[in-house]
Design a protein around this motif. Structure first.
Motif, PDB file in Angstrom:
ATOM      1  N   LYS A 222      -4.151   3.977  39.203  1.00  0.00           N
ATOM      2  CA  LYS A 222      -4.802   2.824  38.558  1.00  0.00           C
ATOM      3  C   LYS A 222      -4.916   1.644  39.531  1.00  0.00           C
ATOM      4  CE  LYS A 222      -3.363   3.931  33.819  1.00  0.00           C
ATOM      5  NZ  LYS A 222      -2.513   3.514  32.670  1.00  0.00           N
ATOM      6  N   LYS A 225      -7.719   2.029  42.028  1.00  0.00           N
ATOM      7  CA  LYS A 225      -9.007   1.698  41.408  1.00  0.00           C
ATOM      8  C   LYS A 225      -9.197   0.188  41.325  1.00  0.00           C
ATOM      9  CE  LYS A 225      -9.391   5.894  38.570  1.00  0.00           C
ATOM     10  NZ  LYS A 225      -9.418   6.442  37.174  1.00  0.00           N
ATOM     11  N   LYS A 228     -10.101  -1.204  44.701  1.00  0.00           N
ATOM     12  CA  LYS A 228     -11.490  -0.884  45.031  1.00  0.00           C
ATOM     13  C   LYS A 228     -12.439  -1.908  44.425  1.00  0.00           C
ATOM     14  CE  LYS A 228     -14.801   2.948  44.918  1.00  0.00           C
ATOM     15  NZ  LYS A 228     -15.038   4.340  44.436  1.00  0.00           N
ATOM     16  N   GLN A 229     -12.075  -2.434  43.267  1.00  0.00           N
ATOM     17  CA  GLN A 229     -12.932  -3.403  42.574  1.00  0.00           C
ATOM     18  C   GLN A 229     -12.718  -4.826  43.102  1.00  0.00           C
ATOM     19  OE1 GLN A 229     -11.743  -2.737  38.520  1.00  0.00           O
ATOM     20  NE2 GLN A 229     -12.862  -0.795  38.337  1.00  0.00           N
TER      21      GLN A 229
END
Length: 422
Positions: A222, A225, A228-229
């Motif tokens: 999590k 992710k 990455k954002q």
């Protein structure tokens, strides 16, 4: 008003004093001893430098795998200290064993274990920064850690240096001198860490769940992710991958580089001791400057300075050149490490510090396989250790470009009122 450290901050700083004694040995005496062992078995100077670089690369790749997993697990309530202790024990035991290795290959295997344990312990140690101090004190506390680490590590180092250089005069072998020195460093390391083990309590954490290891992998997924954002965080990690990789490559390869150039061993060791002495006040200065100037500006200055240092290495041929390089490294080494650590601690969730610092370690020590491998390969292909070391400048330039892009994203967030000025 003078900056006063709390009891817990002092205990945390002492671990820098302990582990820095080992890393100073790794940067100075240990490569010389490896050169001694390698010479007994007929290895050339270029192969010696390359194998030393490959060993450092293997150690850092292992940490790149271990760091994020154990760092995520360490964020679980009451897990951080026990996992830190395991990493500490692995590193100090392996450190003690290095002196009894009589072949260069066995020496490198034990060195890889010691370096892996050391680097893994730093994942948890760095993650403790959010627990031991407050955000407004992080830059100065982090800088104090590196500063006192540099000066404190000189105590066992000077004794070790006397033993190794004076082995013949006092009637002992080089191997016995190394054994005594490395055991002494291990004991110093453990001894100064005891206050931290006694006083540290995990302040930020995630609650313990069933199947803690499985949940750690889920949380790690999590978080990746989320990173990455978050473009600012993502590009900072990419920048850190490159610029701190160059810093650690210079630390890991400095003595090996000087040895490969055929420079005097005693002069090299004294020059690198000077690096520590110069780094002490300069680290404190960078900590104070961080109160007046944004950390991102100071980090940019440090990256530019290191780029110049790497280019200078291309022309280095004499002992004087090595002394100049050593002093320049000392001026910026503590600043770039300390400010990067505190900068990162400010932009991550405190309760997931172990997890995030584990990821950071991939991009830092865990990624330094790039620099050490590049130096080894470039040296062998060109037949010149100067060319091998100077290519690190390219790594710094890439880091600078990415860091400035990340900083610009941070400025946009400030304008939107999303984040503070770091």
């Amino acid at each position: 008003m003078p900056f006063k450290l709390t009891k817990l901050e002092k205990a945390w700083i002492l671990y820098d004093v302990g582990n820095s004694a080992f890393i100073l040995m790794v940067s100075t005496i240990i490569p010389i001893y490896f050169n001694y062992l390698a010479g007994l078995e007929g290895l050339s100077a270029v192969d010696y430098l390359a194998y030393w670089g490959y060993a450092a690369s293997i150690a850092t790749l292992l940490v790149a795998f271990i760091g994020p997993i154990c760092g995520t697990l360490a964020d679980t309530k009451n897990f951080k200290k026990p996992i830190f202790i395991v990493a500490l024990l692995v590193s100090v035991i392996a450190c003690s064993m290095l002196g009894v290795m009589s072949s260069w290959l066995a020496f490198l295997i034990v060195f890889i274990i010691a370096k892996t344990g050391f680097s893994s312990s730093l994942v948890f140690y760095d993650a403790m920064l959010t627990d031991v101090t407050t955000e407004d004190r992080m830059d100065q506390v982090s800088a104090q850690g590196f500063a006192w680490g540099y000066i404190g590590s000189c105590i066992p180092f000077v004794i070790s240096l006397g033993l190794v250089l004076g082995a013949e005069k006092i009637g002992i072998t080089m191997q016995l001198a190394m054994t005594i020195s490395l055991i002494m460093v291990a004991l110093w390391w453990v001894g100064v860490t005891l206050p931290l083990l006694k006083n540290y309590k995990q302040k930020y954490y995630v609650e313990r769940e069933k199947a803690a290891i499985k949940q750690s992998f889920i949380r790690l997924g999590k978080t990746l992710k989320t990173i990455k954002q978050d473009k600012r965080l993502l590009f900072f990690l990419l920048a850190f991958f490159f610029y701190i990789d160059g810093v650690y490559t210079i630390i890991d390869m400095a003595t090996a580089y000087g040895q490969a150039l055929g420079l005097d061993s005693t002069g090299l060791l004294l020059a690198l001791l000077t690096t520590q002495l110069v780094a002490f006040p300069c680290s404190l200065i960078f900590g104070r400057l961080a109160k007046k100037y944004a950390a991102r500006k100071l980090i940019t200055i440090c990256i530019l300075a290191y780029t110049g240092i790497a280019i200078f290495a291309l022309f280095m041929t004499t002992q004087l050149h090595f002394w100049i390089l050593a002093i320049c490294v000392g001026m910026f080494q503590g600043g770039i490490q300390a400010l990067s650590r505190s900068y990162f601690a400010k932009i991550i969730p405190a309760e997931k510090s172990g997890e995030y610092f584990g990821i950071l370690d991939i991009c830092g020590k865990g990624a330094s396989f790039l620099g050490t491998t590049v130096v080894g390969v470039a040296s062998q292909l060109s037949g010149s250790v100067n060319v091998g070391v100077s290519v690190i400048a390219i790594i710094f330039i890439l880091g600078l470009i990415l860091f400035n892009f990340s900083a610009r994203l941070g400025e946009e967030r400030i304008e939107l009122g999303v984040a503070g000025d770091i």
